[in-house]
Design a protein around this motif. Structure first.
Motif, PDB file in Angstrom:
ATOM      1  N   SER A  58       0.882  -1.367  -0.010  1.00  0.00           N
ATOM      2  CA  SER A  58      -0.018   0.134   0.150  1.00  0.00           C
ATOM      3  C   SER A  58       0.786   1.331  -0.063  1.00  0.00           C
ATOM      4  O   SER A  58       0.191   2.395   0.159  1.00  0.00           O
ATOM      5  N   PRO A  63      -5.147   2.989  -3.646  1.00  0.00           N
ATOM      6  CA  PRO A  63      -5.629   1.659  -3.557  1.00  0.00           C
ATOM      7  C   PRO A  63      -5.791   0.959  -5.100  1.00  0.00           C
ATOM      8  O   PRO A  63      -6.017   1.808  -6.203  1.00  0.00           O
ATOM      9  N   THR A  67      -4.949  -4.211  -3.392  1.00  0.00           N
ATOM     10  CA  THR A  67      -4.779  -3.827  -2.148  1.00  0.00           C
ATOM     11  C   THR A  67      -6.031  -3.125  -1.619  1.00  0.00           C
ATOM     12  O   THR A  67      -6.121  -2.611  -0.427  1.00  0.00           O
ATOM     13  N   PRO A  99      -3.898   1.936   5.617  1.00  0.00           N
ATOM     14  CA  PRO A  99      -3.543   0.675   5.014  1.00  0.00           C
ATOM     15  C   PRO A  99      -2.332  -0.104   5.694  1.00  0.00           C
ATOM     16  O   PRO A  99      -1.293  -0.332   5.053  1.00  0.00           O
TER      17      PRO A  99
END
Length: 210
Positions: A58, A63, A67, A99
């Motif tokens: 990440s 994103p 992920t 993340p």
């Protein structure tokens, strides 16, 4: 008496990432299957803290299809493929939008060992049961964990984290750099790998200094 105790509850995943990583050691990873449960004691893990950690998938904070789950609610499974053949299991941590994840690197087989061996090609059977799940790809193969579990809540069957029915004896925790992320610059040296010292199921024989 079963070696498997109660599952963790969702509150477990509300802690900070390092606290969870340290507490994962000694928990059981349980995989319910048609022919009975399989379970192993977590003896090694690594934490990844995107978006600033160059070792994390990440990194950068954007994103992707791969992920996306890391940017969602904590306590979900992030399962991905490496080398085109091995799945790896991570526990998503931190609040939605942050993340972070923890890679489960190795298990000490506890329950369903013959079932685990049945998932391993005969030519790759380790001599010792302790080495059946001694690596992130090996443990997913042994417990038949595939990308079908992507996003699965890890406090619920058929794949979940649980406390042992009887606590383990005291052990010493090793702390050191993560493995195989030389590409990550200074992040490769972060002491974000944790393991049970002296355990025969830890993935690498020579362990980094503590």
């Amino acid at each position: 008496m079963s070696a498997i105790g109660r599952p963790v509850d969702s509150a477990f995943f509300l802690q900070d990432t390092e606290s969870i990583a340290r507490q994962l050691l000694g928990l059981l990873l349980v995989r319910d299957a048609a022919d009975g449960p399989m379970a192993g004691r977590i003896v090694e893990c690594e934490m990844y803290q995107g978006p600033d950690d160059r070792g994390a998938h990440s990194f950068g904070g954007k994103p992707t299809a791969r992920t996306q789950v890391m940017f969602g609610s904590p306590g979900r499974a992030y399962v991905y493929l490496i080398y085109g053949m091995y799945e790896c299991l991570n526990v998503v941590t931190a609040p939605a939008g942050v993340p972070h994840a923890i890679l489960i690197r190795a298990l000490e087989p506890i329950v369903g060992i013959e079932q685990m061996r049945a998932h391993i090609p005969a030519r790759k059977h380790p001599e010792s049961d302790a080495r059946i799940a001694a690596g992130p790809g090996k443990l997913c193969r042994a417990l038949d964990i595939t990308r079908s579990f992507y996003g699965h809540p890890l406090d619920q069957p058929p794949l979940y984290l649980a406390y042992p029915a009887v606590p383990w004896p005291p052990y010493e925790m090793g702390v050191g750099p993560r493995i195989n992320i030389d590409y990550a610059g200074e992040a490769a040296a972060y002491p974000w790998r944790f393991w049970v010292k002296g355990n025969a199921s830890v993935s690498v024989r020579e362990r980094p200094r503590t």
